[in-house]
Scaffold this active site. Structure first.
Site, PDB file in Angstrom:
ATOM      1  N   ASP A  64      27.038   7.743  25.304  1.00  0.00           N
ATOM      2  CA  ASP A  64      25.826   7.064  24.858  1.00  0.00           C
ATOM      3  C   ASP A  64      24.728   7.479  25.834  1.00  0.00           C
ATOM      4  OD1 ASP A  64      23.718   5.378  24.388  1.00  0.00           O
ATOM      5  OD2 ASP A  64      24.936   3.569  24.195  1.00  0.00           O
ATOM      6  N   SER A 146       9.776  17.896  19.008  1.00  0.00           N
ATOM      7  CA  SER A 146       9.263  17.563  17.671  1.00  0.00           C
ATOM      8  C   SER A 146       7.802  17.972  17.583  1.00  0.00           C
ATOM      9  CB  SER A 146       9.382  16.054  17.443  1.00  0.00           C
ATOM     10  OG  SER A 146       8.705  15.676  16.274  1.00  0.00           O
ATOM     11  N   TYR A 164       7.986   6.934  19.598  1.00  0.00           N
ATOM     12  CA  TYR A 164       8.597   8.255  19.368  1.00  0.00           C
ATOM     13  C   TYR A 164       7.658   9.358  19.845  1.00  0.00           C
ATOM     14  CZ  TYR A 164      10.999  11.958  16.684  1.00  0.00           C
ATOM     15  OH  TYR A 164      11.664  13.105  16.293  1.00  0.00           O
TER      16      TYR A 164
HETATM   17  N1  LIG Z   1      14.666  14.900  11.309  1.00  0.00           N
HETATM   18  C1  LIG Z   1      13.435  15.266  11.651  1.00  0.00           C
HETATM   19  O1  LIG Z   1      12.490  15.299  10.830  1.00  0.00           O
HETATM   20  C2  LIG Z   1      13.160  15.705  13.057  1.00  0.00           C
HETATM   21  C3  LIG Z   1      11.924  16.323  13.309  1.00  0.00           C
HETATM   22  C4  LIG Z   1      11.628  16.727  14.604  1.00  0.00           C
HETATM   23  C5  LIG Z   1      12.549  16.506  15.623  1.00  0.00           C
HETATM   24  N2  LIG Z   1      13.745  15.898  15.347  1.00  0.00           N
HETATM   25  C6  LIG Z   1      14.662  15.662  16.481  1.00  0.00           C
HETATM   26  O2  LIG Z   1      15.909  16.267  16.209  1.00  0.00           O
HETATM   27  C7  LIG Z   1      16.924  15.588  16.949  1.00  0.00           C
HETATM   28  C8  LIG Z   1      18.106  15.306  16.046  1.00  0.00           C
HETATM   29  O3  LIG Z   1      17.689  14.419  15.019  1.00  0.00           O
HETATM   30  P1  LIG Z   1      18.283  14.462  13.548  1.00  0.00           P
HETATM   31  O4  LIG Z   1      17.135  14.558  12.622  1.00  0.00           O
HETATM   32  O5  LIG Z   1      19.386  15.445  13.430  1.00  0.00           O
HETATM   33  O6  LIG Z   1      18.827  12.953  13.449  1.00  0.00           O
HETATM   34  P2  LIG Z   1      20.233  12.348  13.006  1.00  0.00           P
HETATM   35  O7  LIG Z   1      20.757  13.066  11.817  1.00  0.00           O
HETATM   36  O8  LIG Z   1      20.005  10.884  12.935  1.00  0.00           O
HETATM   37  O9  LIG Z   1      21.177  12.673  14.249  1.00  0.00           O
HETATM   38  C9  LIG Z   1      20.933  12.081  15.490  1.00  0.00           C
HETATM   39  C10 LIG Z   1      22.061  12.419  16.437  1.00  0.00           C
HETATM   40  O10 LIG Z   1      21.756  11.823  17.707  1.00  0.00           O
HETATM   41  C11 LIG Z   1      22.877  11.088  18.130  1.00  0.00           C
HETATM   42  N3  LIG Z   1      22.481   9.932  18.940  1.00  0.00           N
HETATM   43  C12 LIG Z   1      21.591   8.956  18.632  1.00  0.00           C
HETATM   44  N4  LIG Z   1      21.552   8.042  19.601  1.00  0.00           N
HETATM   45  C13 LIG Z   1      22.443   8.437  20.542  1.00  0.00           C
HETATM   46  C14 LIG Z   1      22.877   7.890  21.774  1.00  0.00           C
HETATM   47  N5  LIG Z   1      22.392   6.727  22.251  1.00  0.00           N
HETATM   48  N6  LIG Z   1      23.793   8.573  22.494  1.00  0.00           N
HETATM   49  C15 LIG Z   1      24.305   9.733  22.019  1.00  0.00           C
HETATM   50  N7  LIG Z   1      23.944  10.303  20.868  1.00  0.00           N
HETATM   51  C16 LIG Z   1      23.031   9.650  20.130  1.00  0.00           C
HETATM   52  C17 LIG Z   1      23.607  10.647  16.867  1.00  0.00           C
HETATM   53  O11 LIG Z   1      25.002  10.498  17.149  1.00  0.00           O
HETATM   54  P3  LIG Z   1      25.786   9.099  17.233  1.00  0.00           P
HETATM   55  O12 LIG Z   1      25.120   8.152  16.295  1.00  0.00           O
HETATM   56  O13 LIG Z   1      27.188   9.464  16.845  1.00  0.00           O
HETATM   57  O14 LIG Z   1      25.697   8.687  18.666  1.00  0.00           O
HETATM   58  C18 LIG Z   1      23.396  11.869  15.976  1.00  0.00           C
HETATM   59  O15 LIG Z   1      24.396  12.831  16.207  1.00  0.00           O
HETATM   60  C19 LIG Z   1      16.262  14.335  17.537  1.00  0.00           C
HETATM   61  O16 LIG Z   1      15.939  14.562  18.897  1.00  0.00           O
HETATM   62  C20 LIG Z   1      14.994  14.207  16.709  1.00  0.00           C
HETATM   63  O17 LIG Z   1      13.966  13.543  17.410  1.00  0.00           O
HETATM   64  C21 LIG Z   1      14.071  15.502  14.096  1.00  0.00           C
END
Ligand SMILES: NC(=O)c1ccc[n+]([C@@H]2O[C@H](COP(=O)([O-])OP(=O)(O)OC[C@H]3O[C@@H](n4cnc5c(N)ncnc54)[C@H](OP(=O)(O)O)[C@@H]3O)[C@@H](O)[C@H]2O)c1
Length: 256
Positions: A64, A146, A164
């Site tokens: 975590d 991001s 964020y």
């Molecule tokens: N989706 C978008 O539009 C977007 C755009 C720009 C940037 N991003 C960035 O891309 C990254 C990945 O996001 P995503 O879109 O792939 O989201 P996602 O599908 O919700 O995946 C998030 C991941 O982060 C992990 N996570 C969350 N809280 C955690 C914690 N406390 N400890 C360890 N792991 C944790 C989750 O795993 P568990 O729940 O198993 O812990 C999951 O594997 C993030 O940094 C996000 O800000 C996303």
């Protein structure tokens, strides 16, 4: 990519979305993946199906990233198991629906966003660098930042971006700080890159209380998690002296 074959990559948040796709690409390119998440079983579920000649091996550990103790435990386990690593992808991140200047009592939500997106990235980088340096080999720290880390887009329906934005601006600053720290240490073997995706279709929005990116932003088109993973893989194809410090990737029609 070939030069990273057989190396070890730690990916935070490898259990879903962008982290999962990066892990899959690494495995198919012969890189061993150590996935960290609160749900490590999900990493093994897909990772153990990705088997083939020359593929990397998957490992997973519960972590975590909001907890320094949990991060330290995970990296202690990694050091005991593998001794060194070569790549860190700081990908774990969350979005929460809240207002900094709102009526709702949302202190815990605010802390969780800051601790996940910023504290987690800084502490994982600190722990990982020790093991990257110990390898005396080439290394890479890739921060999944991001579009929100470079500009404020206002108003988004639901105003969920608030804290964020702040954490992602901090990732922009921290990526550059880490790059300059390496130069000061005359360590030209390790590179730091910030990758800044626009809207990506993942579970991030649903977890923040929005059905989908479309529901969150109106009619904004999104790219796929695989597209971001491809950008990460591209970084690994560049020569060791080339540092792409920032890479922005968004849908051709995304307006902001
Ligand atoms: N989706 C978008 O539009 C977007 C755009 C720009 C940037 N991003 C960035 O891309 C990254 C990945 O996001 P995503 O879109 O792939 O989201 P996602 O599908 O919700 O995946 C998030 C991941 O982060 C992990 N996570 C969350 N809280 C955690 C914690 N406390 N400890 C360890 N792991 C944790 C989750 O795993 P568990 O729940 O198993 O812990 C999951 O594997 C993030 O940094 C996000 O800000 C996303």
């Amino acid at each position: 990519m070939e030069k990273w074959r057989g190396k070890f990559a730690v990916i935070t948040g490898a259990s879903a979305g962008i982290g999962e796709e990066i892990a899959k690409d690494f495995l198919k390119n012969g890189i061993n993946v150590i996935g960290l998440a609160r749900r490590p079983e999900l990493i093994l579920q897909y990772g153990e199906k990705i088997v083939g000649e020359g593929y990397g091996k998957v490992y997973a550990h519960k972590c975590d990233v909001t907890s320094l103790e949990s991060i330290k435990d995970a990296f202690k386990w990694i050091e005991e198991q593998f001794e060194v690593i070569h790549i860190l992808v700081n990908n774990a991140g969350i979005l929460k629906s809240l207002k900094i200047l709102g009526d709702e009592d949302c202190g815990d939500k605010i802390n969780e966003v800051i601790q996940t997106n910023f504290n987690g990235l800084v502490h994982c980088s600190h722990e990982a660098y020790r093991l990257i340096k110990k390898s005396e080999d080439y290394g890479f720290i890739i921060n999944i930042n991001s579009n929100a880390g470079h500009r404020i887009f206002f108003p988004a329906p639901g105003l969920s971006h608030n804290v964020y934005h702040g954490t992602k601006f901090a990732v922009t600053a921290t990526s550059e700080i880490m790059r300059q720290e390496l130069i000061m240490q005359e360590n030209d073997k390790v590179r730091v890159t910030s990758i800044s995706p626009g809207v990506v279709n993942t579970e991030l929005f649903a977890k923040a209380g929005h059905a989908s990116p479309t529901n969150f932003y109106g009619n904004v088109p999104s790219i796929k998690a695989e597209d971001v993973a491809n950008a990460v893989s591209y970084l690994l194809t560049t020569p060791y002296y080339v540092n792409i410090t920032e890479l922005t990737i968004k849908h051709v029609s995304q307006k902001f």
